[in-house]
Design a protein around this motif. Structure first.
Motif, PDB file in Angstrom:
ATOM      1  N   MET A   1      47.667  57.264  45.370  1.00 26.91           N
ATOM      2  CA  MET A   1      47.709  55.914  44.874  1.00 26.91           C
ATOM      3  C   MET A   1      46.326  55.316  45.008  1.00 26.91           C
ATOM      4  O   MET A   1      45.573  55.687  45.890  1.00 26.91           O
ATOM      5  CB  MET A   1      48.788  55.132  45.629  1.00 26.91           C
ATOM      6  N   CYS A   2      46.005  54.431  44.120  1.00 29.90           N
ATOM      7  CA  CYS A   2      44.714  53.752  44.156  1.00 29.90           C
ATOM      8  C   CYS A   2      44.956  52.276  43.896  1.00 29.90           C
ATOM      9  O   CYS A   2      45.713  51.913  42.994  1.00 29.90           O
ATOM     10  CB  CYS A   2      43.781  54.338  43.100  1.00 29.90           C
ATOM     11  N   ALA A   3      44.327  51.429  44.699  1.00 32.28           N
ATOM     12  CA  ALA A   3      44.462  49.988  44.523  1.00 32.28           C
ATOM     13  C   ALA A   3      43.247  49.301  45.126  1.00 32.28           C
ATOM     14  O   ALA A   3      42.512  49.882  45.925  1.00 32.28           O
ATOM     15  CB  ALA A   3      45.735  49.482  45.193  1.00 32.28           C
ATOM     16  N   HIS A   4      43.054  48.064  44.729  1.00 28.47           N
ATOM     17  CA  HIS A   4      42.001  47.247  45.315  1.00 28.47           C
ATOM     18  C   HIS A   4      42.614  46.569  46.531  1.00 28.47           C
ATOM     19  O   HIS A   4      43.538  45.776  46.398  1.00 28.47           O
ATOM     20  CB  HIS A   4      41.486  46.223  44.293  1.00 28.47           C
ATOM     21  N   HIS A   5      42.124  46.899  47.694  1.00 34.16           N
ATOM     22  CA  HIS A   5      42.696  46.513  48.986  1.00 34.16           C
ATOM     23  C   HIS A   5      44.078  47.168  49.112  1.00 34.16           C
ATOM     24  O   HIS A   5      45.118  46.512  49.172  1.00 34.16           O
ATOM     25  CB  HIS A   5      42.778  44.994  49.159  1.00 34.16           C
ATOM     26  N   VAL A   6      44.057  48.481  49.155  1.00 35.93           N
ATOM     27  CA  VAL A   6      45.253  49.321  49.057  1.00 35.93           C
ATOM     28  C   VAL A   6      46.292  49.058  50.137  1.00 35.93           C
ATOM     29  O   VAL A   6      47.478  49.257  49.904  1.00 35.93           O
ATOM     30  CB  VAL A   6      44.856  50.815  48.993  1.00 35.93           C
ATOM     31  N   LEU A  55      37.251  46.904  29.373  1.00 34.14           N
ATOM     32  CA  LEU A  55      38.622  46.431  29.584  1.00 34.14           C
ATOM     33  C   LEU A  55      39.289  46.011  28.276  1.00 34.14           C
ATOM     34  O   LEU A  55      40.317  45.340  28.289  1.00 34.14           O
ATOM     35  CB  LEU A  55      38.625  45.264  30.581  1.00 34.14           C
ATOM     36  N   ARG A  56      38.741  46.457  27.149  1.00 32.31           N
ATOM     37  CA  ARG A  56      39.317  46.081  25.852  1.00 32.31           C
ATOM     38  C   ARG A  56      40.736  46.598  25.673  1.00 32.31           C
ATOM     39  O   ARG A  56      41.522  46.000  24.964  1.00 32.31           O
ATOM     40  CB  ARG A  56      38.438  46.590  24.708  1.00 32.31           C
ATOM     41  N   GLU A  57      41.071  47.705  26.319  1.00 27.53           N
ATOM     42  CA  GLU A  57      42.404  48.295  26.185  1.00 27.53           C
ATOM     43  C   GLU A  57      43.399  47.755  27.214  1.00 27.53           C
ATOM     44  O   GLU A  57      44.571  48.116  27.188  1.00 27.53           O
ATOM     45  CB  GLU A  57      42.319  49.823  26.325  1.00 27.53           C
ATOM     46  N   ALA A  58      42.929  46.913  28.117  1.00 27.94           N
ATOM     47  CA  ALA A  58      43.804  46.368  29.167  1.00 27.94           C
ATOM     48  C   ALA A  58      44.845  45.444  28.551  1.00 27.94           C
ATOM     49  O   ALA A  58      44.531  44.615  27.704  1.00 27.94           O
ATOM     50  CB  ALA A  58      42.979  45.632  30.210  1.00 27.94           C
ATOM     51  N   LEU A  59      46.076  45.591  28.998  1.00 24.53           N
ATOM     52  CA  LEU A  59      47.160  44.728  28.533  1.00 24.53           C
ATOM     53  C   LEU A  59      47.282  43.517  29.437  1.00 24.53           C
ATOM     54  O   LEU A  59      47.056  43.601  30.638  1.00 24.53           O
ATOM     55  CB  LEU A  59      48.474  45.499  28.520  1.00 24.53           C
ATOM     56  N   GLY A  60      47.660  42.392  28.869  1.00 23.42           N
ATOM     57  CA  GLY A  60      47.878  41.194  29.661  1.00 23.42           C
ATOM     58  C   GLY A  60      46.577  40.499  29.989  1.00 23.42           C
ATOM     59  O   GLY A  60      45.583  40.631  29.292  1.00 23.42           O
ATOM     60  N   ALA A  61      46.593  39.757  31.080  1.00 27.23           N
ATOM     61  CA  ALA A  61      45.441  38.968  31.496  1.00 27.23           C
ATOM     62  C   ALA A  61      45.181  39.187  32.976  1.00 27.23           C
ATOM     63  O   ALA A  61      46.030  39.689  33.705  1.00 27.23           O
ATOM     64  CB  ALA A  61      45.717  37.483  31.221  1.00 27.23           C
ATOM     65  N   ARG A  62      44.003  38.785  33.402  1.00 28.93           N
ATOM     66  CA  ARG A  62      43.602  38.909  34.807  1.00 28.93           C
ATOM     67  C   ARG A  62      44.659  38.245  35.691  1.00 28.93           C
ATOM     68  O   ARG A  62      45.245  37.242  35.323  1.00 28.93           O
ATOM     69  CB  ARG A  62      42.227  38.253  34.970  1.00 28.93           C
ATOM     70  N   ALA A  65      49.766  42.200  36.839  1.00 26.68           N
ATOM     71  CA  ALA A  65      49.781  43.555  37.399  1.00 26.68           C
ATOM     72  C   ALA A  65      49.197  44.599  36.450  1.00 26.68           C
ATOM     73  O   ALA A  65      48.382  45.431  36.862  1.00 26.68           O
ATOM     74  CB  ALA A  65      51.200  43.938  37.806  1.00 26.68           C
ATOM     75  N   THR A  66      49.595  44.576  35.193  1.00 21.38           N
ATOM     76  CA  THR A  66      49.136  45.605  34.254  1.00 21.38           C
ATOM     77  C   THR A  66      47.625  45.542  34.062  1.00 21.38           C
ATOM     78  O   THR A  66      46.938  46.561  34.103  1.00 21.38           O
ATOM     79  CB  THR A  66      49.851  45.465  32.900  1.00 21.38           C
ATOM     80  N   PHE A  67      47.109  44.346  33.864  1.00 24.06           N
ATOM     81  CA  PHE A  67      45.676  44.187  33.664  1.00 24.06           C
ATOM     82  C   PHE A  67      44.908  44.597  34.916  1.00 24.06           C
ATOM     83  O   PHE A  67      43.931  45.350  34.843  1.00 24.06           O
ATOM     84  CB  PHE A  67      45.335  42.736  33.301  1.00 24.06           C
ATOM     85  N   ASP A  68      45.337  44.106  36.073  1.00 19.27           N
ATOM     86  CA  ASP A  68      44.622  44.400  37.317  1.00 19.27           C
ATOM     87  C   ASP A  68      44.656  45.885  37.660  1.00 19.27           C
ATOM     88  O   ASP A  68      43.671  46.435  38.146  1.00 19.27           O
ATOM     89  CB  ASP A  68      45.185  43.568  38.470  1.00 19.27           C
ATOM     90  N   ALA A  69      45.778  46.545  37.390  1.00 18.17           N
ATOM     91  CA  ALA A  69      45.861  47.991  37.635  1.00 18.17           C
ATOM     92  C   ALA A  69      44.901  48.741  36.715  1.00 18.17           C
ATOM     93  O   ALA A  69      44.210  49.672  37.153  1.00 18.17           O
ATOM     94  CB  ALA A  69      47.288  48.479  37.428  1.00 18.17           C
ATOM     95  N   TYR A  70      44.841  48.346  35.464  1.00 23.33           N
ATOM     96  CA  TYR A  70      43.925  48.988  34.515  1.00 23.33           C
ATOM     97  C   TYR A  70      42.468  48.746  34.939  1.00 23.33           C
ATOM     98  O   TYR A  70      41.660  49.672  34.942  1.00 23.33           O
ATOM     99  CB  TYR A  70      44.167  48.438  33.104  1.00 23.33           C
ATOM    100  N   ALA A  71      42.157  47.512  35.319  1.00 28.38           N
ATOM    101  CA  ALA A  71      40.797  47.189  35.754  1.00 28.38           C
ATOM    102  C   ALA A  71      40.420  47.993  36.994  1.00 28.38           C
ATOM    103  O   ALA A  71      39.301  48.508  37.095  1.00 28.38           O
ATOM    104  CB  ALA A  71      40.672  45.689  36.020  1.00 28.38           C
TER     105      ALA A  71
END
Length: 111
Positions: A1-6, A55-62, A65-71
């Motif tokens: 798993m990978c996350a920002h502040h996991v 981040l052009r392919e990122a769904l949603g907005a900052r 969850a979807t956007f932040d996971a993609y970022a």
């Protein structure tokens, strides 16, 4: 798993998925602090500004969850170029105390 502040994501997932345990955990916050030691702030916003991943392919907005996971995934990919080997990246990004983390060397004690 990978996350920002996991640690945060790990705790939430472990609470809602009893018995779940990932093979390992990479923290883009730890990775960024190692790769960019003079940045000062390491929020996801600051790292997006600094690294400027696509981040052009990122769904949603900052802050969704979807956007932040993609970022976060794009930051991992971009930051990986700062390391010569996978082992170096893992050493910088894998926090102690989570699955897959290397055991401390020697005979660890409280004192």
């Amino acid at each position: 798993m990978c996350a920002h502040h996991v640690h945060t994501d790990y705790r939430v997932l472990a609470t809602h998925l009893p018995g779940w345990q990932p093979a390992g955990a990479l923290d883009t916050l730890r990775l960024a602090k190692d790769a960019f030691p003079d940045l000062g702030k390491y929020s996801l916003d600051k790292l997006i500004e600094h690294v400027q991943p696509d981040l052009r392919e990122a769904l949603g907005a900052r802050h969704r969850a979807t956007f932040d996971a993609y970022a976060t995934a794009q930051l991992l990919i971009a930051t990986a170029s700062c390391y010569d080997t996978w082992d170096q990246l893992v050493a910088a990004a894998m926090p102690r105390g989570l699955p897959g983390a290397p055991e401390p060397e020697g005979n660890p004690t409280l004192w």
